[in-house]
Design a protein around this motif. Structure first.
Motif, PDB file in Angstrom:
ATOM      1  N   CYS A  18       0.907  -1.074   0.161  1.00  0.00           N
ATOM      2  CA  CYS A  18      -0.035  -0.097   0.061  1.00  0.00           C
ATOM      3  C   CYS A  18       0.850   1.322  -0.100  1.00  0.00           C
ATOM      4  CB  CYS A  18      -1.103  -0.043   1.028  1.00  0.00           C
ATOM      5  SG  CYS A  18      -0.326   0.121   2.784  1.00  0.00           S
ATOM      6  N   CYS A  19       2.130   1.151   0.483  1.00  0.00           N
ATOM      7  CA  CYS A  19       3.023   2.172   0.606  1.00  0.00           C
ATOM      8  C   CYS A  19       3.699   2.493  -0.734  1.00  0.00           C
ATOM      9  CB  CYS A  19       3.968   2.064   1.873  1.00  0.00           C
ATOM     10  SG  CYS A  19       2.979   1.695   3.421  1.00  0.00           S
ATOM     11  N   ILE A  20       3.434   1.685  -1.890  1.00  0.00           N
ATOM     12  CA  ILE A  20       4.278   1.728  -3.078  1.00  0.00           C
ATOM     13  C   ILE A  20       3.157   1.891  -4.164  1.00  0.00           C
ATOM     14  CG2 ILE A  20       5.946   0.657  -4.558  1.00  0.00           C
ATOM     15  CD1 ILE A  20       6.520  -1.113  -1.817  1.00  0.00           C
ATOM     16  N   PRO A  23      -1.170   5.620  -5.377  1.00  0.00           N
ATOM     17  CA  PRO A  23      -0.696   7.177  -5.442  1.00  0.00           C
ATOM     18  C   PRO A  23      -1.321   7.949  -4.299  1.00  0.00           C
ATOM     19  CG  PRO A  23      -2.432   7.001  -6.923  1.00  0.00           C
ATOM     20  CD  PRO A  23      -2.285   5.376  -6.130  1.00  0.00           C
ATOM     21  N   PHE A  24      -0.734   9.298  -3.896  1.00  0.00           N
ATOM     22  CA  PHE A  24      -1.446  10.180  -3.143  1.00  0.00           C
ATOM     23  C   PHE A  24      -0.857  11.490  -3.414  1.00  0.00           C
ATOM     24  CE2 PHE A  24       1.942  10.192  -0.218  1.00  0.00           C
ATOM     25  CZ  PHE A  24       2.253   8.872   0.461  1.00  0.00           C
ATOM     26  N   ALA A  25      -1.849  12.432  -3.325  1.00  0.00           N
ATOM     27  CA  ALA A  25      -1.919  13.827  -3.610  1.00  0.00           C
ATOM     28  C   ALA A  25      -1.562  14.815  -2.125  1.00  0.00           C
ATOM     29  CB  ALA A  25      -3.036  14.390  -4.463  1.00  0.00           C
ATOM     30  N   PRO A  39       7.988   3.866  -4.099  1.00  0.00           N
ATOM     31  CA  PRO A  39       8.035   3.723  -2.736  1.00  0.00           C
ATOM     32  C   PRO A  39       7.976   5.226  -2.002  1.00  0.00           C
ATOM     33  CG  PRO A  39       9.703   2.434  -3.535  1.00  0.00           C
ATOM     34  CD  PRO A  39       9.051   3.303  -4.672  1.00  0.00           C
ATOM     35  N   CYS A  40       7.071   5.032  -0.647  1.00  0.00           N
ATOM     36  CA  CYS A  40       7.202   6.225   0.182  1.00  0.00           C
ATOM     37  C   CYS A  40       8.330   6.391   0.713  1.00  0.00           C
ATOM     38  CB  CYS A  40       5.864   5.997   1.092  1.00  0.00           C
ATOM     39  SG  CYS A  40       5.839   7.308   2.286  1.00  0.00           S
ATOM     40  N   THR A  41       9.030   7.767   0.783  1.00  0.00           N
ATOM     41  CA  THR A  41      10.055   7.831   1.716  1.00  0.00           C
ATOM     42  C   THR A  41      10.231   7.372   2.869  1.00  0.00           C
ATOM     43  OG1 THR A  41       9.562  10.086   1.965  1.00  0.00           O
ATOM     44  CG2 THR A  41      10.698   9.607   0.038  1.00  0.00           C
ATOM     45  N   HIS A  42       9.281   7.259   3.472  1.00  0.00           N
ATOM     46  CA  HIS A  42       9.130   6.739   4.884  1.00  0.00           C
ATOM     47  C   HIS A  42       8.941   5.163   4.912  1.00  0.00           C
ATOM     48  CE1 HIS A  42       8.760  10.724   6.437  1.00  0.00           C
ATOM     49  NE2 HIS A  42       7.427  10.930   5.611  1.00  0.00           N
ATOM     50  N   LEU A  43       9.020   4.669   3.897  1.00  0.00           N
ATOM     51  CA  LEU A  43       8.859   3.002   3.779  1.00  0.00           C
ATOM     52  C   LEU A  43      10.363   2.564   4.271  1.00  0.00           C
ATOM     53  CD1 LEU A  43       7.104   0.552   3.471  1.00  0.00           C
ATOM     54  CD2 LEU A  43       7.790   0.470   1.246  1.00  0.00           C
ATOM     55  N   GLN A  44      10.490   1.673   5.237  1.00  0.00           N
ATOM     56  CA  GLN A  44      11.542   1.270   5.762  1.00  0.00           C
ATOM     57  C   GLN A  44      12.122   0.024   4.816  1.00  0.00           C
ATOM     58  OE1 GLN A  44      11.853   2.786  10.093  1.00  0.00           O
ATOM     59  NE2 GLN A  44      10.926   0.751   9.675  1.00  0.00           N
ATOM     60  N   ARG A  48       8.270  -1.682   6.912  1.00  0.00           N
ATOM     61  CA  ARG A  48       7.405  -1.006   7.924  1.00  0.00           C
ATOM     62  C   ARG A  48       7.746   0.649   7.820  1.00  0.00           C
ATOM     63  NH1 ARG A  48       5.386  -4.673  11.608  1.00  0.00           N
ATOM     64  NH2 ARG A  48       6.230  -6.651  11.436  1.00  0.00           N
ATOM     65  N   CYS A  49       6.654   1.096   8.544  1.00  0.00           N
ATOM     66  CA  CYS A  49       6.428   2.509   8.184  1.00  0.00           C
ATOM     67  C   CYS A  49       7.693   3.347   9.103  1.00  0.00           C
ATOM     68  CB  CYS A  49       5.075   2.922   8.538  1.00  0.00           C
ATOM     69  SG  CYS A  49       4.932   4.922   8.553  1.00  0.00           S
ATOM     70  N   GLY A  50       8.093   4.061   8.731  1.00  0.00           N
ATOM     71  CA  GLY A  50       9.283   4.639   9.574  1.00  0.00           C
ATOM     72  C   GLY A  50       8.414   5.854  10.690  1.00  0.00           C
ATOM     73  N   ILE A  51       7.423   6.119  10.277  1.00  0.00           N
ATOM     74  CA  ILE A  51       6.710   7.215  11.153  1.00  0.00           C
ATOM     75  C   ILE A  51       5.105   6.779  11.797  1.00  0.00           C
ATOM     76  CG2 ILE A  51       7.793   9.115  10.006  1.00  0.00           C
ATOM     77  CD1 ILE A  51       5.261   9.742   8.522  1.00  0.00           C
ATOM     78  N   HIS A  52       5.120   5.540  11.756  1.00  0.00           N
ATOM     79  CA  HIS A  52       3.824   4.907  12.040  1.00  0.00           C
ATOM     80  C   HIS A  52       3.298   5.480  13.210  1.00  0.00           C
ATOM     81  CE1 HIS A  52       1.437   1.698  13.646  1.00  0.00           C
ATOM     82  NE2 HIS A  52       0.853   1.549  12.733  1.00  0.00           N
ATOM     83  N   SER A  54       3.357   8.300  14.478  1.00  0.00           N
ATOM     84  CA  SER A  54       3.082   9.788  14.544  1.00  0.00           C
ATOM     85  C   SER A  54       2.275  10.275  13.128  1.00  0.00           C
ATOM     86  CB  SER A  54       4.318  10.635  14.673  1.00  0.00           C
ATOM     87  OG  SER A  54       5.460  10.224  14.088  1.00  0.00           O
ATOM     88  N   LEU A  55       1.799   9.204  12.442  1.00  0.00           N
ATOM     89  CA  LEU A  55       1.380   9.620  11.203  1.00  0.00           C
ATOM     90  C   LEU A  55       0.387  10.917  10.936  1.00  0.00           C
ATOM     91  CD1 LEU A  55       0.608   5.926   9.909  1.00  0.00           C
ATOM     92  CD2 LEU A  55       1.943   7.445   8.797  1.00  0.00           C
ATOM     93  N   ARG A  56      -0.508  10.875  11.979  1.00  0.00           N
ATOM     94  CA  ARG A  56      -1.291  12.449  12.035  1.00  0.00           C
ATOM     95  C   ARG A  56      -0.506  13.268  12.273  1.00  0.00           C
ATOM     96  NH1 ARG A  56      -7.011  11.547  11.800  1.00  0.00           N
ATOM     97  NH2 ARG A  56      -7.601   9.473  11.293  1.00  0.00           N
ATOM     98  N   GLY A  59       1.286  14.666   9.218  1.00  0.00           N
ATOM     99  CA  GLY A  59       0.350  15.105   8.016  1.00  0.00           C
ATOM    100  C   GLY A  59      -0.134  13.777   7.229  1.00  0.00           C
ATOM    101  N   PHE A  60      -0.006  12.672   7.724  1.00  0.00           N
ATOM    102  CA  PHE A  60      -0.336  11.630   6.939  1.00  0.00           C
ATOM    103  C   PHE A  60      -1.527  10.643   7.423  1.00  0.00           C
ATOM    104  CE2 PHE A  60       3.943  12.265   5.444  1.00  0.00           C
ATOM    105  CZ  PHE A  60       3.946  11.728   4.198  1.00  0.00           C
ATOM    106  N   ALA A  61      -2.503  11.649   7.769  1.00  0.00           N
ATOM    107  CA  ALA A  61      -3.719  11.013   8.429  1.00  0.00           C
ATOM    108  C   ALA A  61      -4.337  10.138   7.466  1.00  0.00           C
ATOM    109  CB  ALA A  61      -4.738  12.218   8.521  1.00  0.00           C
ATOM    110  N   GLY A  62      -4.288  10.421   5.949  1.00  0.00           N
ATOM    111  CA  GLY A  62      -4.830   9.318   4.919  1.00  0.00           C
ATOM    112  C   GLY A  62      -4.446   7.837   5.110  1.00  0.00           C
ATOM    113  N   CYS A  63      -2.856   7.731   5.523  1.00  0.00           N
ATOM    114  CA  CYS A  63      -2.392   6.478   5.886  1.00  0.00           C
ATOM    115  C   CYS A  63      -3.061   5.654   6.992  1.00  0.00           C
ATOM    116  CB  CYS A  63      -0.807   6.415   6.084  1.00  0.00           C
ATOM    117  SG  CYS A  63      -0.159   7.258   4.840  1.00  0.00           S
ATOM    118  N   THR A  64      -3.709   6.410   7.978  1.00  0.00           N
ATOM    119  CA  THR A  64      -4.261   5.787   9.117  1.00  0.00           C
ATOM    120  C   THR A  64      -5.550   5.360   8.667  1.00  0.00           C
ATOM    121  OG1 THR A  64      -5.405   7.818  10.050  1.00  0.00           O
ATOM    122  CG2 THR A  64      -3.103   7.301  10.588  1.00  0.00           C
TER     123      THR A  64
HETATM  124  S1  SF4 Z   1       3.836   7.390   5.731  1.00  0.00           S
HETATM  125 FE1  SF4 Z   1       4.118   5.324   6.270  1.00  0.00          FE
HETATM  126  S2  SF4 Z   1       2.011   4.230   6.101  1.00  0.00           S
HETATM  127 FE2  SF4 Z   1       1.947   6.113   4.688  1.00  0.00          FE
HETATM  128  S3  SF4 Z   1       2.695   5.603   2.876  1.00  0.00           S
HETATM  129 FE3  SF4 Z   1       4.421   6.358   3.931  1.00  0.00          FE
HETATM  130  S4  SF4 Z   1       5.535   4.447   4.759  1.00  0.00           S
HETATM  131 FE4  SF4 Z   1       3.293   3.747   4.256  1.00  0.00          FE
END
Ligand code: SF4
Length: 269
Positions: A18-20, A23-25, A39-44, A48-52, A54-56, A59-64
């Motif tokens: 889902c992190c690759i 798309p998101f705007a 790949p999202c730059t926060h994907l390790q 796993r998500c590097g900012i899991h 503290s997503l909201r 600024g990544f509420a959409g991921c939650t």
């Molecule tokens: S912020 Fe985290 S959960 Fe959202 S797309 Fe990037 S890696 Fe995935």
């Protein structure tokens, strides 16, 4: 209702799809633009998500709000037999193309699983079970078959079955018909919407505080920013965790049994 295990996301068995793949705007939901297949730059490196945690805040509420409903591990483990796009780059294009297809099919499976548990719809159980097995079979096909899958046609078939199941479940409640209604920002505080059809209704930012939504059909309703504080969704039909995550609520909001209270609701006042 208990969602079957295969319809619950298991990130440990997924390759971060889902992190690759999606798309998101840049918006209130995402802090940056990201094209599909990147790949999202926060994907390790361990997917796993590097900012899991503290997503909201970041600024990544959409991921939650996003829930793959188990599509990620299905694609990784079943369709591609445990391979992943990093170790086996030749799989990348197909994996990313197949993931949104399986995600949509899993969404239909989740609705069908819920309908199968509706006692009032027991006369439809044979048809519902057959539909579940048919869609489940599609999710286990080859990457080529999945890319060629006409999801729209599958969705139309399932939607008709769900509509019939919903009518049986809401029979006798005299709920109002708000299918597809534009209720953006509507003032519905305390509204009596028990047994109503709100299928595909636009309830963005609607004030639904203390509303009676028991046994209301909310399939596909857009609840982004809707205020559900104190609302009663007991037995509401076809509500998803993603819908709740996108809405506001509090400790008084009553939920269908199979859904959990979003963690960000704890701070709602
Ligand atoms: S912020 Fe985290 S959960 Fe959202 S797309 Fe990037 S890696 Fe995935």
């Amino acid at each position: 209702m208990t969602l079957p295990a295969e319809l619950r996301a298991d990130c440990a068995r997924c390759a971060g799809l889902c992190c690759i793949a999606l798309p998101f705007a840049r918006s209130a939901d995402f802090a940056v633009d990201k094209p599909a297949g990147t790949p999202c730059t926060h994907l390790q490196t361990d997917f796993r998500c590097g900012i899991h945690d503290s997503l909201r805040d970041r600024g990544f509420a959409g991921c939650t709000v996003f829930d793959c409903l188990g599509a990620g591990q299905k694609v990784t483990q079943v369709v591609f037999g445990g391979r992943d796009w990093r170790a086996d780059p030749g799989t990348a294009r197909d994996m990313f193309a197949v993931f949104p297809v399986v995600r949509q099919l899993h969404e239909l499976l989740a609705y069908l699983a819920e309908a199968l548990e509706l006692e009032a719809a027991r006369t439809l159980h044979v048809e519902l079970r057959a539909a579940y097995d048919r869609v489940d079979g599609l999710t286990r096909g080859s990457a080529e078959a999945l890319e060629a899958c006409d999801v729209g046609a599958v969705r139309a078939d399932v939607a008709e079955l769900l509509r019939r199941a919903s009518e049986l479940a809401r029979a006798g409640l005299a709920g109002r018909d708000h299918r597809g209604a534009d209720l953006v920002g509507a003032m519905l505080r305390g509204a009596g919407l028990r047994g109503a059809s709100l299928r595909g209704a636009y309830l963005i930012g609607a004030d639904l505080r203390d509303a009676d939504l028991r046994t209301a059909d909310l399939v596909g309703a857009d609840l982004r920013g809707a205020d559900l504080r104190g609302a009663d969704l007991t037995g509401a039909l076809f509500v998803t965790q993603a819908q709740l995550e996108s809405a506001r609520g509090d400790a008084r909001t009553r939920l269908p049994r199979h859904l959990r209270r979003p963690s960000h609701w704890a701070t709602e006042a």
